[in-house]
Design a protein around this motif. Structure first.
Motif, PDB file in Angstrom:
ATOM      1  N   UNK A  93       5.069   6.814 -10.877  1.00 59.74           N
ATOM      2  CA  UNK A  93       5.287   6.227  -9.561  1.00 59.74           C
ATOM      3  C   UNK A  93       6.427   6.954  -8.868  1.00 59.74           C
ATOM      4  N   UNK A  94       6.377   6.941  -7.582  1.00 60.35           N
ATOM      5  CA  UNK A  94       7.467   7.409  -6.755  1.00 60.35           C
ATOM      6  C   UNK A  94       8.155   6.158  -6.245  1.00 60.35           C
ATOM      7  N   UNK A  95       9.383   5.944  -6.690  1.00 60.58           N
ATOM      8  CA  UNK A  95      10.107   4.706  -6.366  1.00 60.58           C
ATOM      9  C   UNK A  95      11.144   4.954  -5.283  1.00 60.58           C
ATOM     10  N   UNK A  96      11.257   4.000  -4.361  1.00 59.25           N
ATOM     11  CA  UNK A  96      12.213   4.043  -3.262  1.00 59.25           C
ATOM     12  C   UNK A  96      13.125   2.829  -3.383  1.00 59.25           C
ATOM     13  N   UNK A  97      14.429   3.044  -3.249  1.00 58.78           N
ATOM     14  CA  UNK A  97      15.392   1.947  -3.326  1.00 58.78           C
ATOM     15  C   UNK A  97      16.307   2.021  -2.109  1.00 58.78           C
ATOM     16  N   UNK A  98      16.407   0.911  -1.394  1.00 58.31           N
ATOM     17  CA  UNK A  98      17.255   0.855  -0.200  1.00 58.31           C
ATOM     18  C   UNK A  98      18.714   1.059  -0.588  1.00 58.31           C
ATOM     19  N   UNK A  99      19.425   1.840   0.210  1.00 55.62           N
ATOM     20  CA  UNK A  99      20.862   2.003   0.016  1.00 55.62           C
ATOM     21  C   UNK A  99      21.560   0.691   0.345  1.00 55.62           C
ATOM     22  N   UNK A 100      22.748   0.459  -0.217  1.00 56.40           N
ATOM     23  CA  UNK A 100      23.473  -0.784   0.069  1.00 56.40           C
ATOM     24  C   UNK A 100      23.643  -0.997   1.583  1.00 56.40           C
TER      25      UNK A 100
END
Length: 189
Positions: free
Chosen positions: A70-77
């Protein structure tokens, strides 16, 4: 006069409750990710720019010649934005390997809010002899927006080094299936 004050107070209470509910749902990642027609920041989320999230590839396991990742995306703080459900994904290198976008055209957008994650599932095969396999250099994604709320240009291209091994690249099997953007952390093996 009392009726008019009561109506005004009820209308104000409903408006405040609606904004609060929208903010609560957004924080929980359940709000509609598409921008609302209202200009209220609590009720709308803008399309993501490439500097609002981090990206990484996640190994998802293998079995019977199938490979998953998977290509995972995580929002920055402190960031909040949305990714469309059908995200443009491309490969760098591995010229005989094609991308097969299996996401429905109407896949819902997914909000990324203050550290929350979403992922794009990947599937391919890896059973052919080594001479009929290729290893991509990287996967490239185009963020849905190329400018921030102030109108400043932000390069929408996000490139992540490919770390998930070889991909079949023969005449029969030569694709990486790319699914819809999905809320949450990518499944791991």
């Amino acid at each position: 006069m009392t009726t008019r004050k009561t109506i005004s107070r009820v209308a104000a209470a409903v408006a405040v409750a609606g904004i609060a509910a929208g903010a609560t749902a957004l924080a929980a990642g359940t709000a509609s990710a598409a921008p609302a027609s209202s200009a209220s920041p609590a009720s709308s989320v803008q399309p993501c720019t490439s500097n609002q999230f981090t990206s990484k590839l996640v190994y998802g396991g293998a079995g019977a010649g199938n490979r998953y990742g998977a290509l995972q995306f995580t929002a920055n703080p402190g960031e909040r934005c949305y990714l469309p459900g059908n995200l443009e994904v491309d490969l760098v290198g591995a010229h005989n390997v094609l991308i097969n976008n299996t996401a429905p055209a109407d896949a819902p957008a997914v909000a990324l809010v203050d550290g929350s994650s979403a992922y794009v599932p990947l599937h391919w095969t890896g059973i052919e002899p080594y001479a009929q396999q290729q290893t991509p250099n990287a996967v490239n994604v185009v963020a849905p927006s190329d400018s921030n709320q102030h109108g400043d240009y932000i390069n929408p291209n996000v490139t992540v080094d490919w770390t998930l091994g070889v991909v079949d690249a023969d005449s029969v099997s030569h694709t990486i299936d790319v699914g819809a953007v999905t809320r949450g952390l990518a499944p791991t093996a």
